[in-house]
Design a protein around this motif. Structure first.
Motif, PDB file in Angstrom:
ATOM      1  N   UNK A  57      64.581 -13.856 -56.260  1.00 24.55           N
ATOM      2  CA  UNK A  57      65.757 -13.647 -55.415  1.00 24.55           C
ATOM      3  C   UNK A  57      66.551 -12.363 -55.685  1.00 24.55           C
ATOM      4  N   UNK A  58      66.135 -11.550 -56.668  1.00 26.99           N
ATOM      5  CA  UNK A  58      66.917 -10.354 -57.025  1.00 26.99           C
ATOM      6  C   UNK A  58      66.051  -9.104 -56.906  1.00 26.99           C
ATOM      7  N   UNK A  59      66.621  -8.057 -56.280  1.00 26.55           N
ATOM      8  CA  UNK A  59      65.904  -6.783 -56.206  1.00 26.55           C
ATOM      9  C   UNK A  59      66.018  -6.068 -57.544  1.00 26.55           C
ATOM     10  N   UNK A  60      64.904  -5.599 -58.113  1.00 23.61           N
ATOM     11  CA  UNK A  60      64.938  -5.026 -59.471  1.00 23.61           C
ATOM     12  C   UNK A  60      65.746  -3.737 -59.599  1.00 23.61           C
ATOM     13  N   UNK A  61      65.870  -2.956 -58.527  1.00 22.78           N
ATOM     14  CA  UNK A  61      66.550  -1.650 -58.625  1.00 22.78           C
ATOM     15  C   UNK A  61      68.060  -1.790 -58.697  1.00 22.78           C
ATOM     16  N   UNK A  62      68.633  -2.549 -57.780  1.00 25.16           N
ATOM     17  CA  UNK A  62      70.096  -2.650 -57.674  1.00 25.16           C
ATOM     18  C   UNK A  62      70.658  -3.930 -58.280  1.00 25.16           C
ATOM     19  N   UNK A  63      69.762  -4.877 -58.612  1.00 28.25           N
ATOM     20  CA  UNK A  63      70.166  -6.195 -59.117  1.00 28.25           C
ATOM     21  C   UNK A  63      70.943  -6.991 -58.067  1.00 28.25           C
ATOM     22  N   UNK A  64      70.821  -6.601 -56.816  1.00 27.66           N
ATOM     23  CA  UNK A  64      71.434  -7.343 -55.716  1.00 27.66           C
ATOM     24  C   UNK A  64      70.478  -8.433 -55.242  1.00 27.66           C
ATOM     25  N   UNK A  65      71.002  -9.486 -54.603  1.00 31.27           N
ATOM     26  CA  UNK A  65      70.102 -10.464 -53.980  1.00 31.27           C
ATOM     27  C   UNK A  65      69.225  -9.779 -52.938  1.00 31.27           C
ATOM     28  N   UNK A  66      67.993 -10.271 -52.804  1.00 33.94           N
ATOM     29  CA  UNK A  66      67.021  -9.596 -51.946  1.00 33.94           C
ATOM     30  C   UNK A  66      66.885 -10.269 -50.576  1.00 33.94           C
ATOM     31  N   UNK A  67      65.894  -9.847 -49.836  1.00 39.97           N
ATOM     32  CA  UNK A  67      65.671 -10.362 -48.478  1.00 39.97           C
ATOM     33  C   UNK A  67      65.385 -11.868 -48.476  1.00 39.97           C
ATOM     34  N   UNK A  68      64.625 -12.333 -49.463  1.00 45.60           N
ATOM     35  CA  UNK A  68      64.319 -13.762 -49.558  1.00 45.60           C
ATOM     36  C   UNK A  68      65.597 -14.582 -49.691  1.00 45.60           C
ATOM     37  N   UNK A  69      66.518 -14.105 -50.522  1.00 43.04           N
ATOM     38  CA  UNK A  69      67.811 -14.792 -50.707  1.00 43.04           C
ATOM     39  C   UNK A  69      68.640 -14.719 -49.436  1.00 43.04           C
ATOM     40  N   UNK A  70      68.581 -13.605 -48.726  1.00 45.88           N
ATOM     41  CA  UNK A  70      69.308 -13.463 -47.467  1.00 45.88           C
ATOM     42  C   UNK A  70      68.849 -14.509 -46.459  1.00 45.88           C
ATOM     43  N   UNK A  71      67.558 -14.694 -46.350  1.00 47.96           N
ATOM     44  CA  UNK A  71      67.003 -15.665 -45.396  1.00 47.96           C
ATOM     45  C   UNK A  71      67.519 -17.071 -45.701  1.00 47.96           C
ATOM     46  N   UNK A  72      67.644 -17.412 -46.983  1.00 50.08           N
ATOM     47  CA  UNK A  72      68.185 -18.720 -47.371  1.00 50.08           C
ATOM     48  C   UNK A  72      69.681 -18.813 -47.086  1.00 50.08           C
ATOM     49  N   UNK A  73      70.410 -17.751 -47.435  1.00 54.42           N
ATOM     50  CA  UNK A  73      71.871 -17.784 -47.322  1.00 54.42           C
ATOM     51  C   UNK A  73      72.359 -17.812 -45.888  1.00 54.42           C
ATOM     52  N   UNK A  74      71.639 -17.129 -44.997  1.00 54.72           N
ATOM     53  CA  UNK A  74      72.116 -17.076 -43.611  1.00 54.72           C
ATOM     54  C   UNK A  74      72.101 -18.454 -42.958  1.00 54.72           C
ATOM     55  N   UNK A  75      71.254 -19.355 -43.467  1.00 53.42           N
ATOM     56  CA  UNK A  75      71.184 -20.705 -42.921  1.00 53.42           C
ATOM     57  C   UNK A  75      72.415 -21.537 -43.301  1.00 53.42           C
ATOM     58  N   UNK A  76      73.125 -21.099 -44.322  1.00 52.67           N
ATOM     59  CA  UNK A  76      74.279 -21.866 -44.807  1.00 52.67           C
ATOM     60  C   UNK A  76      75.556 -21.568 -44.030  1.00 52.67           C
ATOM     61  N   UNK A  77      75.591 -20.434 -43.336  1.00 55.84           N
ATOM     62  CA  UNK A  77      76.786 -20.064 -42.587  1.00 55.84           C
ATOM     63  C   UNK A  77      76.695 -20.598 -41.158  1.00 55.84           C
ATOM     64  N   UNK A  78      77.733 -21.285 -40.687  1.00 53.26           N
ATOM     65  CA  UNK A  78      77.682 -21.830 -39.324  1.00 53.26           C
ATOM     66  C   UNK A  78      77.678 -20.741 -38.245  1.00 53.26           C
ATOM     67  N   UNK A  79      78.335 -19.612 -38.542  1.00 55.60           N
ATOM     68  CA  UNK A  79      78.409 -18.530 -37.563  1.00 55.60           C
ATOM     69  C   UNK A  79      78.297 -17.186 -38.296  1.00 55.60           C
ATOM     70  N   UNK A  80      77.079 -16.830 -38.708  1.00 59.54           N
ATOM     71  CA  UNK A  80      76.915 -15.642 -39.559  1.00 59.54           C
ATOM     72  C   UNK A  80      76.908 -14.330 -38.773  1.00 59.54           C
ATOM     73  N   UNK A  81      77.237 -13.268 -39.474  1.00 62.58           N
ATOM     74  CA  UNK A  81      77.089 -11.910 -38.953  1.00 62.58           C
ATOM     75  C   UNK A  81      76.300 -11.112 -39.985  1.00 62.58           C
TER      76      UNK A  81
END
Length: 244
Positions: free
Chosen positions: A6-30
């Motif tokens: 879930x973490x990109x090695x360069x920036x230590x930010x959450x990666x695309x895989x984590x984004x796909x999971x997280x967007x499902x949790x928001x009722x009205x995401x942007x």
């Protein structure tokens, strides 16, 4: 293991895989996809380490600017993304909570980025989409439109992306690829005449695609070729045939 997934090695930010999971949790995401213009040029001129350094600096700058409700992601080697609750329209402007997108872009671009004592200016293009259905795909379509029209950002709207035009582009990409593979890229030699002597001094080589019934001019297919990375193949074919 969690870091690897879930973490990109360069920036230590959450990666695309984590984004796909997280967007499902928001009722009205942007979602806002952030693309660095001329990223390849930065890498080619300063080296691959420059691109990584710039992305890390950009990530740091974005993290300081964004409100707490927004999450920053590193979704590809060249792009970051912001996921937040949708507040897409606020007095006619696009904003993340109270942060207007124009101000966000200004903060990103205002000060240059540093690499080995070199000051590197940065220009970004943003693709924005809301609603959970095909959120990432829509944000990328908006980004593509922004890059094509040289805008700082584009918000996806059902009317803003012409699906028929996209289908046409795919069809032409197939035709150009077929033409390259089947030796159907042809030069047309146009004489360049000296106005004073009225003699032909040289010839200009113009590209044509040999269709079933006629030769097709470049304005029909060249734009698609550039987008689909087939342009260099056309250039190679033209050079080879022009010198025969």
């Amino acid at each position: 293991l969690w870091q690897l997934i879930f973490v990109h090695p360069s920036t230590k930010l959450p990666n695309r895989t984590k984004l796909i999971l997280d967007e499902q949790k928001l009722p009205n995401p942007m979602l806002i996809v952030i693309n660095i213009n001329c990223f390849r040029g930065i890498n080619e001129f300063f080296g691959d380490n420059a691109g990584t350094s710039i992305l890390c600096q950009l990530a740091s700058r974005c993290s300081k600017i964004l409100p707490k409700s927004a999450t920053l992601y590193h979704i590809s080697d060249t792009e970051l993304a912001v996921l937040a609750p949708s507040t897409l329209s606020h007095r006619g402007y696009v904003c993340i909570e109270d942060l207007y997108l124009e101000d966000f872009i200004k903060e990103i671009e205002e000060a240059p980025y540093l690499f080995q004592d070199e000051k590197i200016p940065l220009i970004v293009t943003l693709g924005v989409a809301s609603k959970r259905n095909k959120l990432i795909e829509r944000a990328y379509k908006a980004l593509e439109k922004g890059l094509e029209e040289q805008k700082s950002y584009v918000v996806f709207k059902d009317t803003s992306i012409n699906n028929n035009a996209f289908k046409s582009s795919i069809q032409w990409m197939k035709k150009v690829k077929h033409a390259i593979e089947n030796n159907q890229i042809a030069p047309v030699f146009q004489p360049i005449i000296n106005n004073q002597t009225e003699q032909t001094e040289m010839y200009e080589c113009l590209v044509r695609l040999e269709g079933d019934k006629e030769e097709l001019p470049p304005e029909i297919f060249l734009k698609t070729a550039k987008k689909s990375r087939l342009y260099s193949n056309i250039t190679k074919a033209m050079i080879e045939k022009s010198f025969k």
